[in-house]
Enzyme design. Structure first.
Site, short mmCIF file in Angstrom:
data_model
loop_
_atom_site.label_atom_id
_atom_site.label_comp_id
_atom_site.label_asym_id
_atom_site.label_seq_id
_atom_site.Cartn_x
_atom_site.Cartn_y
_atom_site.Cartn_z
CD GLU A 45 -2.44 1.04 2.90
OE1 GLU A 45 -3.44 1.74 3.09
OE2 GLU A 45 -1.97 0.26 3.77
CE LYS A 68 -7.25 0.87 3.93
NZ LYS A 68 -5.96 1.21 4.57
CB CYS A 105 -4.09 -1.94 4.54
SG CYS A 105 -3.05 -1.99 6.03
CB VAL A 131 0.88 -0.42 12.28
CG1 VAL A 131 1.66 0.40 11.28
CG2 VAL A 131 -0.58 0.03 12.32
#
Length: 274
Positions: A41, A112, A145, A172
């Site tokens: 991404e 997205k 993501c 993350v």
């Protein structure tokens, strides 16, 4: 039908598009052939924009601009399908998008739909569900993501006939890679999570990206797995026909046995109801 699927994992230099292009070229220098390459991404610009002004400086329209040109060059060079995330400019709006370049010169795009954290201050959410694209590398659906946490995204693509889920990411949180096991098994298809590595210290916070990019098979088997901190391109040779085998036993079919009368059809979840 055998296809060579792969991902690229690398450390992204924020705002240095040409440096990031060169990094991908270096990682691919020993490759002669690949059918599908998935990159992370926002992998040529960096992720943690301080404000929308920084997004505007680096965003580009789909099909026009340096990212489109680079992806089309890679697709032509390898006769491959290449997918990568980028900040998209569309009119006066900005989207966290991924682009698919085919060796024919054809381009597809996905905006997205599920924005994560501060992305909500920087981007508009996509207004259309992802679709499946018939390509020389197979039938591919794109997700980005944080879309992973909503099972409806993957399921709707499976119902639409996807054999492969391409999943550009800047992860993350510590558990996405494990969750993609479920997305693979519950839909019986291949998933490719292309994550990045490194840390960005921007916007008053520090983000460390978890790497561990992976290719998983329809039964959840790990076909390729990257470490958490290395720049690498890894591939897996797969049989796409395995992703079409949705019959679990003589009674149960992965798609057709679902009780849409009780739970609705995720393929039409965004449609207006009477």
């Amino acid at each position: 039908m055998m296809k060579l699927l792969g991902f690229g994992q690398f450390k992204v230099a924020f705002g240095e598009r040409e440096t990031n292009f060169a990094c991908v070229e270096t990682l691919l220098q020993d490759f002669a052939k690949i059918d599908l390459l998935v990159l992370p991404e926002l992998c040529f610009t960096g992720y943690d924009f301080r404000d929308q002004g920084e997004v505007a400086d680096l965003a580009e329209p789909m099909g026009t601009g340096p990212t489109s040109d680079f992806l089309m060059r890679l697709a032509a060079r390898f006769s491959a399908v290449v997918i990568a995330g980028y900040p998209e400019r569309s009119g006066d709006r900005f989207y966290n998008s991924c682009m698919m370049a085919l060796p024919t010169g054809e381009i597809h795009n996905y905006k997205k739909t599920h924005l994560f954290s501060r992305e909500n201050d920087l981007f508009s959410p996509g207004d259309a569900a992802p679709t499946v694209v018939e390509t020389p590398a197979g039938r591919i659906g794109m997700m980005i993501c944080f879309d992973w946490i909503f099972p409806e995204v993957a399921r709707s693509l499976a119902i639409a006939g996807a054999q492969i889920l391409a999943h550009p990411s800047n992860l993350v949180l510590p558990y996405c890679q494990r969750a993609m096991y479920a997305r693979s098994v519950e839909n019986h298809l291949y998933t490719i999570t292309a994550n990045r590595i490194g840390t960005e210290d921007r916007a008053g916070r520090s983000l460390t990206f978890t790497g561990a990019s992976q290719i998983l098979g329809p039964e959840g088997d790990t076909l390729a797995a990257a470490p958490s901190d290395s720049e690498v391109v890894l591939t897996a040779l797969v049989d796409l026909e395995q992703a079409d085998a949705k019959q679990i036993n003589s009674y149960n079919h992965l798609i057709n046995s679902r009780r849409n009368d009780l739970f609705g059809n995720p393929a039409t979840a965004g449609e207006d109801k009477p």
